[in-house]
Each structure stands twice: as structure tokens, then as C-alpha cells.
Scaffold this motif. Structure first.
Motif, mmCIF file in Angstrom:
data_model
loop_
_atom_site.group_PDB
_atom_site.id
_atom_site.type_symbol
_atom_site.label_atom_id
_atom_site.label_comp_id
_atom_site.label_asym_id
_atom_site.label_seq_id
_atom_site.Cartn_x
_atom_site.Cartn_y
_atom_site.Cartn_z
ATOM 1 N N LYS A 85 35.762 33.691 30.039
ATOM 2 C CA LYS A 85 34.835 32.880 30.716
ATOM 3 C C LYS A 85 33.782 33.468 30.797
ATOM 4 C CE LYS A 85 38.386 31.707 33.827
ATOM 5 N NZ LYS A 85 39.073 31.139 34.934
ATOM 6 N N TYR B 78 31.144 30.460 18.131
ATOM 7 C CA TYR B 78 30.602 28.905 17.797
ATOM 8 C C TYR B 78 29.783 28.770 16.484
ATOM 9 C CZ TYR B 78 27.724 24.567 18.553
ATOM 10 O OH TYR B 78 27.129 23.457 18.772
ATOM 11 N N LEU C 141 25.855 17.782 22.450
ATOM 12 C CA LEU C 141 26.267 16.895 23.331
ATOM 13 C C LEU C 141 25.884 15.539 23.354
ATOM 14 C CD1 LEU C 141 26.572 19.152 26.695
ATOM 15 C CD2 LEU C 141 28.504 18.546 24.850
ATOM 16 N N SER D 223 20.599 19.388 23.712
ATOM 17 C CA SER D 223 21.994 19.078 23.521
ATOM 18 C C SER D 223 22.799 20.161 23.084
ATOM 19 C CB SER D 223 21.894 17.857 22.694
ATOM 20 O OG SER D 223 22.591 17.687 21.770
ATOM 21 N N GLY E 17 23.333 23.012 25.184
ATOM 22 C CA GLY E 17 24.515 22.421 26.265
ATOM 23 C C GLY E 17 25.595 22.675 25.754
ATOM 24 N N GLU E 18 25.923 22.296 24.441
ATOM 25 C CA GLU E 18 27.400 22.445 23.936
ATOM 26 C C GLU E 18 27.794 23.915 23.805
ATOM 27 O OE1 GLU E 18 29.098 19.815 20.644
ATOM 28 O OE2 GLU E 18 28.080 21.279 19.407
ATOM 29 N N LEU F 63 28.704 25.079 27.205
ATOM 30 C CA LEU F 63 30.115 24.514 27.401
ATOM 31 C C LEU F 63 31.038 25.295 26.881
ATOM 32 C CD1 LEU F 63 31.640 21.844 28.516
ATOM 33 C CD2 LEU F 63 31.283 21.150 26.279
ATOM 34 N N ARG G 204 31.362 28.829 28.727
ATOM 35 C CA ARG G 204 31.718 28.695 30.296
ATOM 36 C C ARG G 204 32.820 27.840 30.680
ATOM 37 N NH1 ARG G 204 29.126 33.253 32.720
ATOM 38 N NH2 ARG G 204 26.882 33.087 32.332
ATOM 39 N N GLY G 205 32.909 26.655 29.746
ATOM 40 C CA GLY G 205 33.844 25.662 30.034
ATOM 41 C C GLY G 205 33.371 24.855 31.090
ATOM 42 N N GLY G 206 33.649 23.641 31.013
ATOM 43 C CA GLY G 206 33.318 22.567 32.058
ATOM 44 C C GLY G 206 33.638 21.214 31.444
ATOM 45 N N ALA H 287 31.318 18.642 30.980
ATOM 46 C CA ALA H 287 30.387 17.863 30.361
ATOM 47 C C ALA H 287 30.204 16.509 30.801
ATOM 48 C CB ALA H 287 30.675 17.956 28.843
ATOM 49 N N GLN H 288 30.176 16.295 31.920
ATOM 50 C CA GLN H 288 29.903 14.968 32.590
ATOM 51 C C GLN H 288 28.934 15.183 33.668
ATOM 52 O OE1 GLN H 288 31.455 11.929 31.990
ATOM 53 N NE2 GLN H 288 32.635 13.072 30.396
#
Lengths: 105, 278
Positions: free
Chosen positions: B71, B200, B236, B249, B252-253, B256, B259-261, B263-264
Motif C-alpha cells: 500500500k 502497471y 478510469l 483518467s 487516476g487509474e 487506484l 493505493r487501492g480504493g 474509484a467511486q
């Protein structure tokens, strides 16, 4: 934010047998110039590497780092950036807790 | 017993080359709890270096540190002396005894490797630099791969895509964005990077085009597992249109993934105001 500059300086100080003081932002509240984990390393001659936030409280922390080099005690320093100085507001408006420790090889 | 110099050297290696380590430092404790402020333990995925006094506290901190690594956490935590994590200001204030531990994941700066120096690549690189990533941009056209084009700190590489990518160091902290001028180049680039353990890999393109690329590479024998991990179409779903919006976008991905999350939206769409009006 890469910290390798700080670790690099720590490692070379140790190779010369010199202690260093390491100041790390441990906790922040409100608007602060740097975030948790930001580091400043202070050498015995007062020179330093890295920053925990420019002018905002850095001089105070530097002094504590010099004291820690002197007495060897780890300490927590609270830097309050919400108090106005000279009638003017400081640019940053938060509180930082900074852990200061002496490290040697 | 690990000396302070061993620990400093290990931290330097972690910051320079990895693998990541969770550095756990005892900062202090409430009155009456015996601790050694400054005691450090480095927690790797498979071992620990140094110690913070043994016992259940040390075990709990090691466990916490190990979970912090993926994380990328940097955080001050409160534990009871017998190793229970205490969360939230109220719980910490209410606890009889607390030991404060600074948990910092130390690892090399993440690299954003942008394949393609066009409008989207330009914007993706800029946002990556803003987020503190080390940005590298590759294109084979000099007009799209020169230092003047990128008004931010970036390693701009002009050369053959295949050769340059082959040479480029890739590890779990490398984030690769394939946004070249066409899916032929993206396909070649993906072939070169897919199986190299990047944190990624995302590839731009329509569903139809990107599916074709994945299909080709699967037929060529690229690991299905590696292809499954490719984020394509990239980004995203925020309705991005312009290169800059697409960059938001895409990054943002990447955040995500890092960090994890969820995405809402954080908000519950309209319900907050309704509850205030009531």
C-alpha cells in the motif's frame, strides 16, 4: 518524493564514523508544507540535507536536531504553524509533529 | 544484531534499488511504558532486520509493516504495549497505554514510462511529474521526442521503440502507459514489456482494437496471465475527452492500482444535502 538523498547522506556520514540527526514528519494536522515521512538530516557541523518544510518551523527543528546530536536523546517536536508571527499569519496553517533522533554507526 | 549502520545501509538500498521495506520506528509511549525511542525494525516481505524490543508488540508491528508494503504507506500508528493496533483519535485518547510507531515504506521513486510523445503522452507525463514520479517518454519521431517539447522534468528518449524498451529497466515500481501513434506500435511495445513485472501496464485504444492486440500477442505465446493484467482500454471511466482529461483518467487509474480504493465518488450523490435540509 524520493528520500534517497537523505539516506545517501546518512550512509556517507556513517562511513566517516560521524553521527547524524534525522528529523521526520510523523504527523500533520491541517495545512502543512510537507507530509508525513518528509525528512531532514542534520550533520554535526549544522549542514543539512532534505527539508521538512522550508521556513515553516524548520529552524526550530534544526535546533532540536543539533541538541539531539549533543545529548543523544530522541524527541518529538511539535511545530505549530497556526500562531501568527509579527502580527502576520504564517503561510501554512497546520500543526506538525516531528520525530528527531540521533543515529550513528 | 543489526547495527544502526546496517539499518542505514539497508534503507539506502531500499530507496535506491528496492525491494521495498517497511521501516518501523518506535517514537515514544505514554508514561510508564518502557520503550527505546528510536529503536528500528525493517520489515521485508520475507524477513525482519533489527528489533523493537521483542514480544507481541514487535510481532504485531512486523505484521502491520508487511501489510503496509503493497500500500506504500507512510503513517504514524498507535499500538497497545501488548500489540493491539489502536485506531482513531478517540480510541487513542481513551487507551491506558500507547506506543507510537512510525511506519514508512521506503522504496525507489516510481517511474512512469510513457510510450508515445503525442498529445496524450505529453499530458500523461506532465501529470506524472506533478505526482512526483520519475517520467520517461519514448518516441521514434524526433518532433515528438525532444527536450523542448516537454516543459517538465522528463527523460526523453528518441529511438526505436523495441530497442529502447528492451533496454529500459522495469520493476514493480514501473508504471507503463502505451499511448503511441497507433496500435501497431502499441502492440510491439506491449510485446516487449508485458512479461517484465511492471506495476502497471495500460494501453489506449477502443475495445475492439485492444482486443485484437491482446489476441495477437496471446497467439504469439505471450503469457495469458501477463496479458490479463493489462489495463486496456486505459483509464478510469470519467468521460474524459481531451488529452489532459485522458491523462487525469490514466493517472487516476494508476493511483487506484498503487493505493487501492473504490474509484467511486466519495459522496453519496445528493444525500448529504437532503439530510441537512431535513
Amino acid at each position: 518524493m524520493p528520500q534517497d538523498e537523505v539516506y545517501e547522506a546518512m550512509s556517507s556520514a556513517f562511513e566517516q564514523g560521524a553521527p547524524v540527526a534525522l528529523a521526520t514528519v510523523a504527523q500533520t494536522l491541517g495545512s502543512t508544507p510537507r507530509k508525513t515521512g518528509a525528512k531532514m538530516l542534520v550533520r554535526e557541523d549544522g549542514s543539512f540535507v532534505g527539508t521538512i518544510g522550508g521556513g515553516c518551523g524548520e529552524a526550530e527543528v534544526w535546533q532540536e536536531a543539533m541538541d539531539a546530536l549533543d545529548d543523544g536523546d530522541a524527541r518529538m517536536v511539535t511545530v505549530d504553524l497556526t500562531e501568527p508571527v509579527d502580527g502576520e499569519d504564517k503561510i501554512c496553517g497546520g500543526v506538525m509533529r516531528i520525530f528527531v533522533e540521533r543515529l550513528e554507526a | 544484531m543489526a547495527s544502526a549502520a546496517d539499518i542505514a545501509r539497508a534503507l539506502l538500498i531500499a530507496a535506491r534499488d528496492g525491494p521495498a521495506v517497511a521501516s518501523c520506528t518506535v517514537m515514544g509511549a505514554t508514561d510508564g511504558v518502557e520503550v527505546a525511542p528510536g529503536a528500528k525494525m525493517l520489515v521485508y516481505e520475507d524477513r525482519n532486520l533489527g528489533a523493537i524490543g521483542g514480544g507481541p508488540l514487535e510481532g504485531a508491528v512486523a505484521e502491520f509493516g508487511r501489510r503496509a508494503i503493497p500500500k506504500h504507506l507512510v503513517q504514524t500508528c498507535a499500538f497497545t504495549p501488548d500489540g493491539e493496533l489502536v485506531e482513531g483519535r478517540r480510541a487513542i485518547e481513551a487507551a491506558d497505554a500507547i506506543v507510537e510507531i512510525l511506519v514508512e515504506v521506503v522504496e525507489p521513486a516510481s517511474t512512469l514510462l510513457v510510450v508515445g510523445g503525442g498529445h496524450v503522452g505529453l499530458a500523461v507525463g506532465q501529470l506524472g511529474a506533478m505526482l512526483g514520479m520519475e517520467v520517461a517518454i519514448i518516441d521514434d519521431r524526433e518532433d515528438y521526442a525532444n527536450d523542448e517539447r516537454f516543459p517538465y522534468e522528463a527523460n526523453v528518449i528518441c529511438g526505436d521503440f523495441g530497442e529502447e524498451l528492451e533496454r529500459f529497466p522495469i520493476n514493480a515500481n514501473t508504471y507503463i502507459v502505451l499511448v503511441s501513434r497507433g496500435h501497431k506500435v502499441d502492440e510491439l511495445a506491449l510485446r516487449t514489456v508485458a512479461e517484465r513485472g511492471a506495476g502497471y501496464v495500460g494501453m489506449i485504444g477502443s475495445k475492439r482494437r485492444t482486443r485484437t492486440v491482446l489476441q495477437h500477442l496471446a497467439e504469439e505465446g505471450i503469457e495469458p496471465d501477463a496479458l490479463d493484467k493489462v489495463f486496456t482500454p486505459i483509464g478510469l471511466d470519467i468521460g474524459a475527452e481531451t488529452p489532459e482529461e485522458i491523462a487525469v483518467s490514466v493517472l487516476g487509474e494508476i493511483i487506484l492500482v498503487r493505493r487501492g480504493g473504490g474509484a467511486q465518488p466519495m459522496s453519496e450523490h445528493g444525500r448529504m444535502l437532503a439530510s441537512i435540509r431535513r
